[in-house]
Design a protein around this motif. Structure first.
Motif, short mmCIF file in Angstrom:
data_model
loop_
_atom_site.label_atom_id
_atom_site.label_comp_id
_atom_site.label_asym_id
_atom_site.label_seq_id
_atom_site.Cartn_x
_atom_site.Cartn_y
_atom_site.Cartn_z
N ASN A 1 -8.07 -2.51 0.25
CA ASN A 1 -8.54 -1.16 0.55
C ASN A 1 -8.01 -0.10 -0.40
O ASN A 1 -6.91 -0.18 -0.91
N MET A 2 -8.85 0.90 -0.64
CA MET A 2 -8.41 2.09 -1.36
C MET A 2 -7.63 2.97 -0.37
O MET A 2 -7.77 2.84 0.85
N THR A 3 -6.84 3.86 -0.92
CA THR A 3 -6.05 4.76 -0.08
C THR A 3 -6.57 6.18 -0.22
O THR A 3 -6.56 6.73 -1.33
N PRO A 4 -7.03 6.78 0.88
CA PRO A 4 -7.53 8.16 0.81
C PRO A 4 -6.42 9.14 0.44
O PRO A 4 -5.27 8.98 0.86
N LEU A 5 -6.78 10.13 -0.37
CA LEU A 5 -5.84 11.18 -0.75
C LEU A 5 -6.32 12.50 -0.18
O LEU A 5 -7.52 12.72 -0.01
N ASP A 6 -5.36 13.41 0.08
CA ASP A 6 -5.76 14.73 0.60
C ASP A 6 -5.95 15.69 -0.57
O ASP A 6 -5.95 15.29 -1.73
N GLU A 7 -6.09 16.96 -0.22
CA GLU A 7 -6.42 17.94 -1.26
C GLU A 7 -5.31 18.15 -2.29
O GLU A 7 -5.55 18.57 -3.41
N ARG A 8 -4.08 17.86 -1.88
CA ARG A 8 -2.98 17.99 -2.83
C ARG A 8 -2.75 16.70 -3.62
O ARG A 8 -1.84 16.60 -4.42
N GLY A 9 -3.56 15.70 -3.32
CA GLY A 9 -3.39 14.44 -4.04
C GLY A 9 -2.41 13.49 -3.38
O GLY A 9 -2.05 12.45 -3.95
N ASP A 10 -1.97 13.83 -2.16
CA ASP A 10 -1.05 12.95 -1.43
C ASP A 10 -1.82 12.05 -0.47
O ASP A 10 -2.99 12.29 -0.17
N ILE A 11 -1.13 11.03 0.02
CA ILE A 11 -1.76 10.08 0.93
C ILE A 11 -2.30 10.80 2.17
O ILE A 11 -1.58 11.55 2.83
N ASN A 12 -3.54 10.54 2.49
CA ASN A 12 -4.18 11.12 3.67
C ASN A 12 -4.08 10.10 4.79
O ASN A 12 -4.95 9.25 4.98
N GLU A 13 -3.01 10.23 5.54
CA GLU A 13 -2.69 9.20 6.53
C GLU A 13 -3.76 9.06 7.60
O GLU A 13 -4.15 7.95 7.98
N ALA A 14 -4.25 10.18 8.09
CA ALA A 14 -5.23 10.14 9.18
C ALA A 14 -6.50 9.41 8.73
O ALA A 14 -7.04 8.56 9.46
N GLU A 15 -6.94 9.74 7.53
CA GLU A 15 -8.17 9.10 7.03
C GLU A 15 -7.93 7.62 6.75
O GLU A 15 -8.81 6.78 6.98
N ILE B 1 2.15 3.33 2.29
CA ILE B 1 0.79 2.80 2.52
C ILE B 1 0.85 1.53 3.36
O ILE B 1 0.11 1.37 4.33
N VAL B 2 1.75 0.62 3.01
CA VAL B 2 1.84 -0.63 3.77
C VAL B 2 2.30 -0.34 5.20
O VAL B 2 1.79 -0.91 6.17
N GLN B 3 3.22 0.57 5.32
CA GLN B 3 3.74 0.90 6.64
C GLN B 3 2.64 1.44 7.56
O GLN B 3 2.49 1.01 8.69
N ILE B 4 1.86 2.35 7.01
CA ILE B 4 0.75 2.93 7.81
C ILE B 4 -0.23 1.83 8.21
O ILE B 4 -0.66 1.75 9.37
N ILE B 5 -0.57 0.99 7.28
CA ILE B 5 -1.59 -0.03 7.56
C ILE B 5 -1.08 -1.06 8.57
O ILE B 5 -1.80 -1.44 9.50
N CYS B 6 0.16 -1.49 8.41
CA CYS B 6 0.70 -2.44 9.38
C CYS B 6 0.73 -1.79 10.78
O CYS B 6 0.42 -2.43 11.78
#
Lengths: 307, 307, 307, 307
Positions: free
Chosen positions: A17-31, A67-72
């Motif tokens: 999977n790709m990882t969504p980024l928010d407007e500041r370029g950081d990980i978009n956890e919710a998405e 990223i791994v933490q969120i996905i797990c």
């Protein structure tokens, strides 16, 4: 762990999977969580964060862990997680392995050494050192176009280590996959061969792969699941038209844009906000979204129509 | 900065130095400082930390900064420092640029995007974004065997940006270097072309390079300096035998072992403790130290004997 | 042959000439003779029929002989002829060697085995068999992009055979040429290294080549002669602008059209009727004759202006 | 020929046979006839003289005709003959086509232009010219490792010409074969796709090839026939072990010796006198005949045991 049943062989379609980024370029956890749920709901057998499609090289070590933490956390055991764990060197990689085990990943995937093209002996030494020290099962990731190739004798020797439970191959070379199977399967029937090049998904499954990791499964999980189900149930002739159409989509995203920008565009067409790429946009490249959409719709329709 | 004189064109032999490690595998600061002093005393024109020879990919971002900091501190302005500044993405790279400016580096060197093979347009966009935001002069690093190639039209457009002051080319392709010079020199006489493949050091200098970054200058700085001095003073026929002998050493370290283990062995033969490699040792590869030593001695003797 | 003086080392610019065809597609002898005279009058040091530029693979064995015969007859000893003699197998090649000796060729040039990519040992055996039986001096022709490469150890062993008097290299790899010189020159100072890639003509001459075979010398013999004369007389800085301009022409004819159609067009611009190609015309390819003409005129003017 | 039924689609395993030579190095007609009979008796579906395995480049134009004539005469219609007809240029090739039609060949096979690497447009023009003038059906021969590649759009356009009835692909690239099928099959269900890389014979047949031309069918025709029969009758799982073993043989003959010396040795082990190669023997290469024999016997035993 004598009381534990042997872990099941890795099988099915894992989404890098790709990882969504928010407007500041950081990980978009919710998405990212929303995307994970959608993928599971649409039939993928597992998740594979920090793969090539997941742009692992463009995140910092801290971000890769996050990223791994969120996905797990989000999968909550519904599907297995195969976590990309390659870091700057063996020591850092082992630290990531420990973290990913704690997060609940099923196994890690470690790409062959890249940047430098290392010889087979060095590739062997690298994976061996990791396998002997990793607290979590390891799958090898062979992608000769980007990293040092893993050749057949090297794989054969690595398969002697019980910690190594499978290999993902993104060369698309069916003959080479058969050579690898011939070298490993007699001694390790539990060893998983995962195809990483969806242009040959059906033949790879027919010839002995137990699954694959496919970027297109992050776009049309319904179709890749259907191909998997048809092929593994003896109906490969029905899977063939889907395979041909999948190649069209695959070629467009792989050869039609700098990797993985075509995938980013296609995932967005399925309704996810991935944000701007960390690679500055290439003004000479325009992705034909209408064509992408047509291909996606064709695949979904076709997948639905085949019983 | 209207009052400041224009910075001098990069010229001479820059050493892409390896970084000594201690017994725990951490940076050996004392030995690194000793090595830097020795290199300067033996005639190198500049230092180039975090290059390919310097194994930049095997250090953490924090370690990469520490290496540049130590080297800038130790050189104390005696020679310019060209600091490798490529990080995971543009944002991280710019942060490194800022740090290296503060440490006192003369310029940064940024390798073309690697792992993924990007198209010329994407390579252009990447460097352009960096050049427009970097607080320090930038040199491009073209090494097609490891990273996305920088082609002639891309270089030509990048050379329009004043922040970009030169290019290091490690392709060894003399014809391509001439094409690049033809495209850039008419508009940017100050632009530095640095050869990165010592097998063609003499012809590259003859055809217009102002210097180079050469791993062998970290082993036999006396010889590479002599080649440079002879060639740039019109005595290339005298430099030729040294060039032929340098190729022998170069081939042995580049093709005789996984990169850069041959260089590690050779630098140790000059009296420096570089420590164990972060890449686990390849048991199938034995470096012939006696042969390396013979070549080093031949080069030193030859360099001394030529007036 | 104790009474005969040793043959002179091959030197200078040899033209791998194209062969004019008439309206029926057969050899146009009159135009070929006219072209040969013109080339000699404009300064080429030798002729090289049946080279890659001369489309040797597109003629029948009988036609290849006829071409060499006409050229030997027309040159009448004014310049040496280096005749391409590769045929289907060693037996046929030796028959061609015998014929070319009788016609008066100075030596033959034999391309490394092509179609199949043979190993170094097979390349060695092939040339060895020819050299031991040829009645005429042999030059090796190394063109890795089209034929089995001749590597350094192979060349070194072949250079032990007195019948082999030189090598033409069309790889354009200056470093590899230096390795070859280092391996051969100490034992065979008479061995001729001929550059076959005009994009690096000046650096190749500076580093030890005694000449070259260059398709562009069939288009702008005045310019390639000037480059040769300037470079071999210590004025390489004056030759450099001509070299850069020659690359422009070279790139256009080599990369701008299927080989050797760009050369055909350019030679026609100098006033020769080469006839239609035996390769059916590629409708997707249009050669920009105006641009070719501009480049040719620039080169001629530049060559004239430099003293 | 309005009364004639449409020719059947090419199908089955065609043997690219080697040509036996006598002690003087000339064609050994008696042994060639004996070999042809044996191949037919052991199950091959067709013959394919003057292929890469048949060393077409090492024979003279006259010899190539003689080979086809003998084979057509000897087969006497028992199996179809696909005759390699590539000559020096289109005119010569068309003359060979005429001759082969008269001899009774079913079709000709024409390799893509080699030596020069031509662009897709030139490849198209070349085959088009031949197809429009050939008196006999034409199959295209794609072998990118030796000749200019035939890409998908080129194939698609060539398939519009009725004279072109199939393509043999020796790239071994299953994905590319699928792309070609997707481009051609909707318009030309009669177009034959022949696999030319036996390492992927089973997957190629499963994915839509109607047969193949395989050097190993000249060694173990019983085994390749069994693989074909099992796979085309829905028993590919039974064919898989044979496929894996065939790869062992294939790799040994392809990578274990200069092509096609391994095949020569293996055919001799089946009882045929092929004579000395026209390529002088490579003393550095020893073919392990005992190992070859073991592999052949394993394959024959395995083929026999599978029902």
């Amino acid at each position: 762990m004598p009381d534990q049943p042997p872990a099941q062989k890795l099988a099915g379609i894992f989404t890098p999977n790709m990882t969504p980024l928010d407007e500041r370029g950081d990980i978009n956890e919710a998405e990212l969580r929303r995307y994970v749920d959608w993928l599971i709901d649409h039939g993928v057998h597992g998740l594979y964060p920090n793969g090539s499609t997941g742009e692992f090289t463009r995140f910092t070590p801290e971000e890769r862990r996050r990223i791994v933490q969120i996905i797990c956390d989000q999968t909550r055991g519904r599907v297995p997680v195969l976590a990309g764990a390659a870091e700057a060197n063996v020591r850092e990689t082992l630290r990531a392995c420990e973290a990913y085990k704690q997060y609940g990943a099923r196994a890690v995937a470690i790409v062959s050494p890249f940047y430098y093209r290392l010889s087979p002996g060095a590739v062997l030494a690298y994976f061996r050192e990791i396998a002997l020290n990793s607290p979590i099962d390891v799958t090898l990731y062979n992608i000769p176009m980007f990293a040092s190739p893993i050749d057949v004798p090297t794989l054969q020797r690595l398969a002697e280590l019980p910690r190594i439970i499978g290999m993902k191959d993104s060369s698309g070379d069916v003959a080479q996959m058969l050579r690898m199977m011939a070298a490993v399967q007699p001694h390790r029937p539990d060893f998983a061969f995962l195809a990483g090049w969806e242009a040959v998904l059906v033949p790879m499954l027919l010839m002995g792969c137990s699954g694959g990791t496919h970027a297109t499964s992050g776009i049309v999980p319904e179709a890749t699941r259907k191909i998997f189900d048809l092929t593994t149930s003896g109906q490969y002739q029905k899977a063939r038209p889907l395979q041909l159409k999948l190649i069209e989509l695959f070629d467009r995203i792989v050869y039609g844009a700098d990797f993985p920008e075509g995938i980013r565009a296609a995932v967005e067409l399925r309704g996810f906000k991935l944000g701007a790429s960390r690679q500055p946009p290439n003004p000479e490249q325009r992705i034909d979204r209408a064509e992408l959409e047509r291909l996606i719709n064709d695949l979904l329709k076709m997948a639905k129509s085949i019983e």
